[in-house]
Design a protein around this motif. Sequence first.
Motif, PDB file in Angstrom:
ATOM      1  N   LEU A  44      23.714 -21.123  26.763  1.00 60.00           N
ATOM      2  CA  LEU A  44      24.900 -20.259  26.772  1.00 60.00           C
ATOM      3  C   LEU A  44      25.726 -20.578  25.532  1.00 60.00           C
ATOM      4  CD1 LEU A  44      26.054 -20.565  30.474  1.00 60.00           C
ATOM      5  CD2 LEU A  44      25.598 -18.410  29.267  1.00 60.00           C
ATOM      6  N   VAL A  45      25.950 -19.568  24.692  1.00 54.61           N
ATOM      7  CA  VAL A  45      26.725 -19.795  23.468  1.00 54.61           C
ATOM      8  C   VAL A  45      27.903 -18.831  23.439  1.00 54.61           C
ATOM      9  CG1 VAL A  45      26.672 -19.841  20.947  1.00 54.61           C
ATOM     10  CG2 VAL A  45      24.669 -20.586  22.243  1.00 54.61           C
ATOM     11  N   GLY A  46      29.076 -19.357  23.135  1.00 56.29           N
ATOM     12  CA  GLY A  46      30.260 -18.501  23.104  1.00 56.29           C
ATOM     13  C   GLY A  46      31.450 -19.226  22.526  1.00 56.29           C
ATOM     14  N   CYS A  47      32.651 -18.861  22.978  1.00 53.76           N
ATOM     15  CA  CYS A  47      33.847 -19.386  22.322  1.00 53.76           C
ATOM     16  C   CYS A  47      35.077 -19.319  23.233  1.00 53.76           C
ATOM     17  CB  CYS A  47      34.133 -18.597  21.054  1.00 53.76           C
ATOM     18  SG  CYS A  47      34.500 -16.863  21.358  1.00 53.76           S
ATOM     19  N   ALA A  48      36.105 -20.034  22.809  1.00 57.09           N
ATOM     20  CA  ALA A  48      37.428 -19.918  23.437  1.00 57.09           C
ATOM     21  C   ALA A  48      38.107 -18.659  22.911  1.00 57.09           C
ATOM     22  CB  ALA A  48      38.275 -21.143  23.099  1.00 57.09           C
ATOM     23  N   VAL A  49      38.901 -18.040  23.788  1.00 60.26           N
ATOM     24  CA  VAL A  49      39.559 -16.767  23.468  1.00 60.26           C
ATOM     25  C   VAL A  49      41.069 -16.941  23.647  1.00 60.26           C
ATOM     26  CG1 VAL A  49      39.735 -14.339  24.124  1.00 60.26           C
ATOM     27  CG2 VAL A  49      37.515 -15.501  24.241  1.00 60.26           C
ATOM     28  N   ALA A  50      41.810 -16.473  22.664  1.00 59.78           N
ATOM     29  CA  ALA A  50      43.278 -16.551  22.725  1.00 59.78           C
ATOM     30  C   ALA A  50      43.832 -15.255  23.309  1.00 59.78           C
ATOM     31  CB  ALA A  50      43.839 -16.806  21.328  1.00 59.78           C
ATOM     32  N   ALA A  51      44.859 -15.384  24.128  1.00 54.19           N
ATOM     33  CA  ALA A  51      45.343 -14.238  24.907  1.00 54.19           C
ATOM     34  C   ALA A  51      45.941 -13.132  24.032  1.00 54.19           C
ATOM     35  CB  ALA A  51      46.391 -14.716  25.917  1.00 54.19           C
ATOM     36  N   LEU A 329      30.219 -23.967  23.072  1.00 46.43           N
ATOM     37  CA  LEU A 329      31.359 -23.077  22.818  1.00 46.43           C
ATOM     38  C   LEU A 329      32.144 -23.602  21.624  1.00 46.43           C
ATOM     39  CD1 LEU A 329      31.150 -23.353  26.216  1.00 46.43           C
ATOM     40  CD2 LEU A 329      32.794 -21.493  25.971  1.00 46.43           C
ATOM     41  N   THR A 330      32.517 -22.698  20.720  1.00 42.82           N
ATOM     42  CA  THR A 330      33.427 -23.089  19.651  1.00 42.82           C
ATOM     43  C   THR A 330      34.856 -22.805  20.110  1.00 42.82           C
ATOM     44  OG1 THR A 330      32.957 -20.941  18.638  1.00 42.82           O
ATOM     45  CG2 THR A 330      31.832 -22.871  17.717  1.00 42.82           C
ATOM     46  N   TRP A 331      35.820 -23.561  19.529  1.00 50.49           N
ATOM     47  CA  TRP A 331      37.218 -23.432  19.988  1.00 50.49           C
ATOM     48  C   TRP A 331      37.886 -22.338  19.158  1.00 50.49           C
ATOM     49  CZ3 TRP A 331      38.446 -24.393  24.541  1.00 50.49           C
ATOM     50  CH2 TRP A 331      39.787 -24.495  24.952  1.00 50.49           C
ATOM     51  N   GLY A 332      37.584 -21.105  19.546  1.00 54.71           N
ATOM     52  CA  GLY A 332      37.914 -19.940  18.735  1.00 54.71           C
ATOM     53  C   GLY A 332      36.641 -19.466  18.058  1.00 54.71           C
ATOM     54  N   ILE A 333      36.742 -18.339  17.358  1.00 56.11           N
ATOM     55  CA  ILE A 333      35.553 -17.849  16.656  1.00 56.11           C
ATOM     56  C   ILE A 333      35.869 -17.557  15.198  1.00 56.11           C
ATOM     57  CG2 ILE A 333      35.918 -15.410  17.333  1.00 56.11           C
ATOM     58  CD1 ILE A 333      32.684 -15.562  17.715  1.00 56.11           C
TER      59      ILE A 333
END
Length: 380
Positions: A44-51, A329-333
Motif C-alpha cells: 500500500l503506497v500513499g500519503c498524508a493529506v492536509a485538510a 506513506l509520505t508525509w504529504g506529496i
Amino acid sequence: MPTRREFLAGSAAMLALTQPGLALAADTTALPTLGAIGAARGLLVGCAVAARPLREDAAYRALIRQQARIVVAENAFKFGALRPSPTAYYFDDADALASFATENNMVLRGHNFVWHRQIPRWFAGYVTPANAEQVLVDHIEKVGGRYAGRIQSWDVVNEAVHPPDHLPHGLRNSPWQQVLGNDLQTGKPGAVPAYIEIAFRTARRVDPKALLTYNDYGIEGDDDAAAGKRRDVLALLRAMKERDIPLDALGVQSHVDARASFAAGPFSKGLGELIAGARKLGLKVMLTEMDVNDKHLPPPIPQRDAAVAATYATYLQTALADPAVIAVLTWGITDRYTWLNGEDSRADKLPERPLPFDASLQPKLAVPAMLAALRGAPTR
Ligand code: XIL
C-alpha cells in the motif's frame, strides 16, 4: 518479464517523469504511479493529506487521486483537531478525508488517538488521574466508533518513548503519562503505562478490523540515541505482547535526513534491525510518515534533489527487502505543503524539497527512485 507494451509505457513514463515538460504530451493515464507500482508488489503506497488544500486545491486533489492508494490525515484525526471542548466534537475535516478516500477507492489510516502534542488547551485544566481513563475511553469510542470498519490501521499511540525524559523504560513524560502512567495492575511504574494498555484494548473493542499500530520516530538510525530509543521501543512492544495487549503493527515514521553517502549502500543497519525486531514479535511494519529533510544540504536544487532521491532509494530498498513491511506513506506529496517549512526550516530560509513532487506538483528525481525501489521489492 514486462511485455513490450508495458516496457514502452514504462520508458515513456520514466522520460515524462524526469523531463516534466514532456508529460504534457503523454497520455498520463498510462503512466506508472507510486500507488499502482506498489500495488503490483502487494504494497500500500500513499500519503498524508492536509485538510485545507484538500478543500481548496483541485490540482492537489488530482495528484493524490492519481498517486495514492492509502491516505491519512495530516492533522484532522488528532485529539486537538477533533475536540474543541470536553463535550464538543468537530468532524468536518476528518469526514471530508474519509469521504475522499471512499469515493476514490482508497484505503484510510487513522492518526492518532494518543499523542503528547496537538492536545487541546482544555486538557490541562480538565483531565485528572480520576477522570483520565474515562476521557480516553470516551474519545476512542466516539472517534474510533465513527470510522469503524473503514480504517486499515490506527496509530493508537504515537511517540510514547523519549529517553531524554529519564523515566524508567525510556517512557516519555507526556500529559497522558502524568495522569495514567502507572501499570494498570500494580498501580506502580512499569514497562507498559496504563494509558497505553487502555488505549489499545479500547481500540480493539471499538474497531476490531483495524490494525492497531504503535508509531514513533528516530528509531532507525545507527547513532547511540537512535539505537537506545530503538531498544526501548522494541522492549515496550515486547512487554505489550507478553501481556496480550492487542497490537498488530509498528509504524516507523521515517522522517529522515538527506545524506548522499547512503546512495550506494543500505540506509543503515538500524533500519533493518528495527524491522526484523518488529517482525520477530509477530508485527507488521508500516513506513507511516516518510519525508527527506534537505536542510543540511547546500542551496543548489539539482544537488538537493539528487541527494533526496538517493535517500528515498536506499531507505526504501533497505526497508522493503523485509516482507513485514506492508505500506509506505509520505508525509504529504508535494513540497507546496510540506510541514518542514514551518517546523524544521532551512537556516537560509529556502523552501525545503523533501517530498516526491515539487511545489508545482511536478515529479522530482525522487519519483523514479521510489518507483525503482518499489519495483525491486519482493512481492507480498
Ligand atoms: C505534524 C503536521 O504535519 C503539522 O502540520 C502539525 O503542525 C504538527 O504535526 N510526527 C507525527 C505527525 O506523528 O503527526 C506530525 O505532523 C509530524 C511528526
